[in-house]
Design an enzyme around this catalytic site. Structure first.
Site, PDB file in Angstrom:
ATOM      1  N   SER A  88       0.858  -1.186   0.000  1.00 30.09           N
ATOM      2  CA  SER A  88       0.000   0.000   0.000  1.00 30.09           C
ATOM      3  C   SER A  88       0.887   1.227   0.000  1.00 30.09           C
ATOM      4  O   SER A  88       1.825   1.319   0.805  1.00 30.09           O
ATOM      5  CB  SER A  88      -0.904   0.009   1.239  1.00 30.09           C
ATOM      6  OG  SER A  88      -1.771   1.128   1.218  1.00 30.09           O
ATOM      7  N   GLU A  89       0.611   2.180  -0.912  1.00 33.81           N
ATOM      8  CA  GLU A  89       1.564   3.279  -1.081  1.00 33.81           C
ATOM      9  C   GLU A  89       1.627   4.242   0.093  1.00 33.81           C
ATOM     10  O   GLU A  89       2.488   5.122   0.136  1.00 33.81           O
ATOM     11  CB  GLU A  89       1.302   4.050  -2.382  1.00 33.81           C
ATOM     12  CG  GLU A  89      -0.038   4.690  -2.509  1.00 33.81           C
ATOM     13  CD  GLU A  89      -0.959   3.901  -3.420  1.00 33.81           C
ATOM     14  OE1 GLU A  89      -1.746   4.526  -4.141  1.00 33.81           O
ATOM     15  OE2 GLU A  89      -0.903   2.657  -3.399  1.00 33.81           O
ATOM     16  N   ASN A  90       0.720   4.100   1.076  1.00 27.77           N
ATOM     17  CA  ASN A  90       0.869   4.925   2.270  1.00 27.77           C
ATOM     18  C   ASN A  90       1.878   4.337   3.254  1.00 27.77           C
ATOM     19  O   ASN A  90       2.118   4.898   4.311  1.00 27.77           O
ATOM     20  CB  ASN A  90      -0.480   5.150   2.955  1.00 27.77           C
ATOM     21  CG  ASN A  90      -1.126   3.857   3.422  1.00 27.77           C
ATOM     22  OD1 ASN A  90      -1.064   2.847   2.736  1.00 27.77           O
ATOM     23  ND2 ASN A  90      -1.752   3.890   4.582  1.00 27.77           N
TER      24      ASN A  90
END
Length: 220
Positions: A45-47
């Site tokens: 997840s890019e967060n």
């Protein structure tokens, strides 16, 4: 099975053991609940998470543990956390094997629009542009038509394009298309869906696999 879960399950069948997979907002997030038991993949997840697990039930929601779409997630044993800059360095460095993205439109060449609707406010570009450019394989999961019944698979994009990079596979509630240099190829029909229905609800031109023309195509 809910049709969106059907799309997610079909997309999960494209994953291979050891893949690092980024799941976009919407239908793609459901893929986490349909990973085949015989493989191990690492959901990114890019967060800032590597090792996202299945969706939590109501009794196990951690408000501090969310994906890039701000939905609650679980993590698997051995997962790792890092800042957004490091996460995007992973994407831009080509370390994401497969990205599964939702879309607003797909054109006849397999290019997508999924980050802005003309006339509506935009919170930010998000990670879709980086994922398209940095991922080794890109799969689209989407409903075939809009709520108004308009085709999402169009001849020309009318929404802002996300990237010139074309996707590799398109999975909808009606069909599966592969994307090649000469355009879209219909390779699979969803259960109880006819070729005629796909033709009527697809604005863009597409090639049809011989197995479908000859009636020998087997749906998964």
């Amino acid at each position: 099975m809910n049709v969106k879960h059907y799309i997610a399950e079909r997309a999960a069948k494209e994953l291979k053991d050891g893949d690092i997979v980024n799941l976009g907002i919407g239908i793609p997030t459901l893929v986490a609940d349909h990973i085949p038991e015989n493989i191990q993949v690492f959901l990114h997840s890019e967060n800032g998470i590597l090792g996202v697990g299945p969706s939590p039930d109501q009794d196990h929601v951690d408000k501090n543990l969310v994906n890039a779409g701000k939905l609650p997630v679980t993590v698997v044993e051995g997962s790792s956390f890092f800042d957004s800059a490091f996460s995007f360095a992973m994407i831009r460095g080509g370390h994401v094997t497969v990205s599964i993205l939702g879309v607003l439109q797909i054109d006849a060449r397999g290019r997508i629009a999924n980050w802005a609707v003309p006339g509506k406010s935009v919170l930010g570009v998000g990670g879709a542009m980086d994922l398209l450019e940095g991922s080794k394989k890109v799969i689209v999961t989407t409903m075939h038509t809009t709520d108004k019944g308009e085709s999402k698979i169009v001849k020309e994009l009318t929404y802002p394009i996300t990237s010139e990079r074309t996707v590799d596979l398109i999975i909808t509630d009606l069909a599966v298309f592969s994307v090649k240099e000469d355009g879209l190829h219909l390779i699979e029909l969803a259960p109880r869906i006819s070729l005629k229905e796909v033709q009527e609800k697809t604005d863009a031109p597409f090639h049809i696999a011989d197995s479908i023309i000859n009636g020998t195509e087997v749906t998964l």
